[in-house]
Design an enzyme around this catalytic site. Structure first.
Site, PDB file in Angstrom:
ATOM      1  N   GLY A  63       3.158  15.762  66.228  1.00 42.64           N
ATOM      2  CA  GLY A  63       4.505  15.283  65.949  1.00 42.64           C
ATOM      3  C   GLY A  63       5.521  16.294  66.443  1.00 42.64           C
ATOM      4  O   GLY A  63       5.271  17.483  66.392  1.00 42.64           O
ATOM      5  N   SER A  64       6.643  15.859  66.921  1.00 44.21           N
ATOM      6  CA  SER A  64       7.538  16.788  67.585  1.00 44.21           C
ATOM      7  C   SER A  64       8.879  16.141  67.893  1.00 44.21           C
ATOM      8  O   SER A  64       9.253  15.151  67.294  1.00 44.21           O
ATOM      9  CB  SER A  64       6.856  17.261  68.859  1.00 44.21           C
ATOM     10  OG  SER A  64       6.254  16.163  69.509  1.00 44.21           O
ATOM     11  N   GLN A  65       9.573  16.679  68.902  1.00 49.89           N
ATOM     12  CA  GLN A  65      10.908  16.218  69.258  1.00 49.89           C
ATOM     13  C   GLN A  65      11.104  16.407  70.752  1.00 49.89           C
ATOM     14  O   GLN A  65      10.593  17.349  71.340  1.00 49.89           O
ATOM     15  CB  GLN A  65      11.916  17.071  68.487  1.00 49.89           C
ATOM     16  CG  GLN A  65      13.334  16.855  68.821  1.00 49.89           C
ATOM     17  CD  GLN A  65      14.256  17.906  68.217  1.00 49.89           C
ATOM     18  OE1 GLN A  65      15.131  18.372  68.910  1.00 49.89           O
ATOM     19  NE2 GLN A  65      14.077  18.287  66.962  1.00 49.89           N
TER      20      GLN A  65
END
Length: 134
Positions: A99-101
């Site tokens: 999960g990240s951006q």
């Protein structure tokens, strides 16, 4: 908006696809990896403080920057391109594990097509449109 640029931040939850695609066609000018923190990806400071890889593109519409940002769970960023590589919009260019951006910075003349809370799909959802000559 930040003066002459604006940024769209896309939060990736753990159940999302974490492959990034070139946001535009053009040429890769540079890539730069920075070691940093591992804040939760939705934290406002994550984009500036976390481990990340910045890819800069030269395009007909100006300089575009894509930042792959690691998160609290996703601690590994892979960028598969290097300076001088051609970029074709929609082609895979990297991955952030879990999960990240992603942050896409573009000229302020671009018309942002998404708003906070919208769901986007890589390679399918346009996030901005450039007018003629800008």
């Amino acid at each position: 908006r930040h003066g002459r640029t604006q940024t769209v931040e896309i939060f990736l939850a753990i159940w999302n696809v974490h492959v990034q695609r070139h946001p535009v066609s053009g040429r890769v000018v540079s890539t730069k990896a920075v070691k940093g923190e591992y804040r939760m990806a939705f934290d406002d400071a994550a984009g500036e403080d976390n481990t990340r890889v910045t890819t800069v593109y030269a395009t007909k519409k100006g300089r575009i920057e894509l930042v792959q940002v690691a998160g609290w769970v996703a601690r590994r960023v892979e960028c598969w391109v290097k300076a001088g590589d051609p970029a074709v919009q929609g082609v895979r260019m990297g991955i952030i594990h879990m999960g990240s951006q992603c942050r896409v910075t573009m000229p302020a003349t671009a018309k942002i097509l998404v708003k906070p809370g919208d769901r986007v799909a890589g390679g399918l959802t346009p996030i901005a449109r450039f007018g003629r000559g800008g």
